[in-house]
Design an enzyme around this catalytic site. Sequence first.
Site, PDB file in Angstrom:
ATOM      1  N   HIS A 308      44.659  42.688  42.725  1.00  0.00           N
ATOM      2  CA  HIS A 308      44.139  42.329  44.035  1.00  0.00           C
ATOM      3  C   HIS A 308      43.414  43.528  44.601  1.00  0.00           C
ATOM      4  CE1 HIS A 308      44.017  40.927  48.191  1.00  0.00           C
ATOM      5  NE2 HIS A 308      44.156  39.727  47.676  1.00  0.00           N
ATOM      6  N   ASP A 366      47.747  33.492  43.641  1.00  0.00           N
ATOM      7  CA  ASP A 366      47.275  32.405  42.787  1.00  0.00           C
ATOM      8  C   ASP A 366      48.127  32.186  41.556  1.00  0.00           C
ATOM      9  OD1 ASP A 366      45.096  31.754  44.355  1.00  0.00           O
ATOM     10  OD2 ASP A 366      43.960  33.436  43.562  1.00  0.00           O
TER      11      ASP A 366
HETATM   12  N1  ACO Z   1      43.498  41.941  34.134  1.00  0.00           N
HETATM   13  C1  ACO Z   1      43.195  43.075  33.475  1.00  0.00           C
HETATM   14  N2  ACO Z   1      42.720  44.183  34.060  1.00  0.00           N
HETATM   15  C2  ACO Z   1      42.502  44.139  35.383  1.00  0.00           C
HETATM   16  C3  ACO Z   1      42.783  43.000  36.144  1.00  0.00           C
HETATM   17  C4  ACO Z   1      43.299  41.873  35.479  1.00  0.00           C
HETATM   18  N3  ACO Z   1      43.589  40.764  36.152  1.00  0.00           N
HETATM   19  N4  ACO Z   1      42.476  43.249  37.439  1.00  0.00           N
HETATM   20  C5  ACO Z   1      42.016  44.495  37.487  1.00  0.00           C
HETATM   21  N5  ACO Z   1      42.024  45.046  36.246  1.00  0.00           N
HETATM   22  C6  ACO Z   1      41.630  46.418  35.902  1.00  0.00           C
HETATM   23  C7  ACO Z   1      40.152  46.615  36.058  1.00  0.00           C
HETATM   24  O1  ACO Z   1      39.464  46.337  34.857  1.00  0.00           O
HETATM   25  C8  ACO Z   1      40.063  48.060  36.460  1.00  0.00           C
HETATM   26  O2  ACO Z   1      40.173  48.817  35.275  1.00  0.00           O
HETATM   27  P1  ACO Z   1      39.443  50.267  35.169  1.00  0.00           P
HETATM   28  O3  ACO Z   1      40.089  51.127  36.196  1.00  0.00           O
HETATM   29  O4  ACO Z   1      39.736  50.677  33.771  1.00  0.00           O
HETATM   30  O5  ACO Z   1      37.988  49.999  35.434  1.00  0.00           O
HETATM   31  C9  ACO Z   1      41.319  48.281  37.269  1.00  0.00           C
HETATM   32  O6  ACO Z   1      42.244  47.272  36.861  1.00  0.00           O
HETATM   33  C10 ACO Z   1      41.119  48.204  38.769  1.00  0.00           C
HETATM   34  O7  ACO Z   1      40.677  46.924  39.105  1.00  0.00           O
HETATM   35  P2  ACO Z   1      39.431  46.658  40.001  1.00  0.00           P
HETATM   36  O8  ACO Z   1      38.439  45.882  39.203  1.00  0.00           O
HETATM   37  O9  ACO Z   1      38.941  47.912  40.669  1.00  0.00           O
HETATM   38  O10 ACO Z   1      40.029  45.780  41.099  1.00  0.00           O
HETATM   39  P3  ACO Z   1      39.143  45.027  42.125  1.00  0.00           P
HETATM   40  O11 ACO Z   1      39.687  45.326  43.449  1.00  0.00           O
HETATM   41  O12 ACO Z   1      37.701  45.260  41.947  1.00  0.00           O
HETATM   42  O13 ACO Z   1      39.367  43.506  41.700  1.00  0.00           O
HETATM   43  C11 ACO Z   1      40.311  41.409  41.445  1.00  0.00           C
HETATM   44  C12 ACO Z   1      40.357  42.738  42.196  1.00  0.00           C
HETATM   45  C13 ACO Z   1      38.878  40.819  41.483  1.00  0.00           C
HETATM   46  C14 ACO Z   1      41.223  40.425  42.150  1.00  0.00           C
HETATM   47  C15 ACO Z   1      40.757  41.649  39.980  1.00  0.00           C
HETATM   48  O14 ACO Z   1      42.060  42.189  39.973  1.00  0.00           O
HETATM   49  C16 ACO Z   1      40.693  40.390  39.141  1.00  0.00           C
HETATM   50  O15 ACO Z   1      39.632  40.045  38.629  1.00  0.00           O
HETATM   51  N6  ACO Z   1      41.856  39.665  38.996  1.00  0.00           N
HETATM   52  C17 ACO Z   1      41.872  38.436  38.275  1.00  0.00           C
HETATM   53  C18 ACO Z   1      41.303  37.331  39.153  1.00  0.00           C
HETATM   54  C19 ACO Z   1      42.272  36.934  40.257  1.00  0.00           C
HETATM   55  O16 ACO Z   1      43.461  36.740  40.023  1.00  0.00           O
HETATM   56  N7  ACO Z   1      41.708  36.786  41.473  1.00  0.00           N
HETATM   57  C20 ACO Z   1      42.494  36.327  42.622  1.00  0.00           C
HETATM   58  C21 ACO Z   1      42.515  37.357  43.703  1.00  0.00           C
HETATM   59  S1  ACO Z   1      43.575  36.843  44.986  1.00  0.00           S
HETATM   60  C22 ACO Z   1      42.692  35.804  45.947  1.00  0.00           C
HETATM   61  O17 ACO Z   1      41.502  35.790  46.004  1.00  0.00           O
HETATM   62  C23 ACO Z   1      43.456  34.896  46.797  1.00  0.00           C
END
Ligand code: ACO
Length: 431
Positions: A308, A366
Amino acid sequence: MAANTLTIRDNRTGKEVEFPIESGTEGPPVVAVEKFYKEFGLFTLDPGFRSTASCKSKITFIDGEAGVLLYRGYPIEQLAESSSFAEVCYLLLYGELPNQDQYNDFVHKVTHHTMLHEQILNFYKGYRRDAHPMAIMVGVVGALSAFYHDSLDVHNPRHREISAFRLISKIPTIAAASYKYSVGQPFVYPDNGKGYVENFLYMLFSVPCAKYTISPVLVRAMRQIMILHADHEQNASTSTVRLAGSSQANPFAAASAGIGALWGPAHGGANEEVLSMLHEIGSVERVGEYIKRAKDPKDPFRLMGFGHRVYKNYDPRARILKKAAHDVLVELGRGNDPMFKLAMELERIAQEDEYFVTKKLYPNVDFYSGIIQSAIGIPTNMFTVIFAVARMVGWVAQWKEMIEYGEGIGRPRQLYVGAARRDYLFMNERK
Ligand code: ACO
């Protein structure tokens, strides 16, 4: 130098300017940089708003590090346990819990705006039967502005109030109709004798030829899903509503823009993706393979329902829904549901894995909401629609707040990195 300031020095010129630091009720303070450009001739660059507060708000507070979510100061756990959805709507809109008279009056008003203008139902026939219900939602909610001309003046508090009730009251009816259309069943008109959540489930699932009943355990789980999704401060869809509304566009247009923003898999669309992912993984034995894929930087696969932008701790909403998912499955006699077991195993392994631990990737709201909705009988492509129904009150509360604060039009700046000025070339001069 004043204590509550941040001094910034431009090393090119030596100019130093103090910027005020403002504290809120909770959470980190902010440095107010409105005059930054005037002082330095520089913009600040923060794509994705990782360090930028876009507004002041009194509605919702999140402490992502501690896993805390408050609506108007009240912890989400207490509201999910004890409040009705209508009460949460009142709280988000007006800032206080209602007394009995206020509550009765509010419920009466919400209940008496649930019907749609009959001509709106014609819209549905224009869609293909296999249209994604979110596509229908974007269109029909935007189209409300063509039907309710008497409440479109955003500067008139009475108009804002009427529009707010219309949006909150009609959104379940619109959502249920989008589902009924896709499965070829007749639209079900609202039953004003039922509560908000019960009525929504009734419009989704009842058919004219059978008596409709639903277990209170399922209604309670759905009520919790709706309360937990009602607002979440300045997320992508809410920011979209505020930005669209800042141009003084009517609230139906702004809400429709919010629905569009919610649709994406990085936001509201994730609950749909979680269930597809669980089906794809299929069995506990294959969890390791998918965890490995999620960690591979060359693989675009991400563990849906994990991570998140704000929560770097267990999402408090996920904790409540994990329990609700268990209760629903037991109620339905599916206490050993393989999908739920798979989800718990995925959570367990991810939470022990160094990648997920160091990156603070925990289950988000979710992760368990899809399991509950699927057990209740809601098809996967309706999950984001349910989110939109619940979030409508948050969008409306934030939109009202923005107008009442008198914020001007939202207009971010940019760092232009395109071609520098150049002269037009006639066709025969181009390579
Ligand atoms: N699976 C694997 N790796 C992940 C995930 C994941 N679900 N989420 C984040 N990471 C990794 C990223 O690749 C990043 O790696 P890095 O540091 O090597 O580049 C690191 O964790 C940090 O993540 P960010 O991308 O900076 O997190 P950001 O705040 O941009 O994204 C997001 C948040 C979009 C929710 C992301 O975690 C994601 O795509 N999750 C899966 C989709 C999801 O469940 N969305 C629902 C959100 S809740 C809602 O909207 C109600």
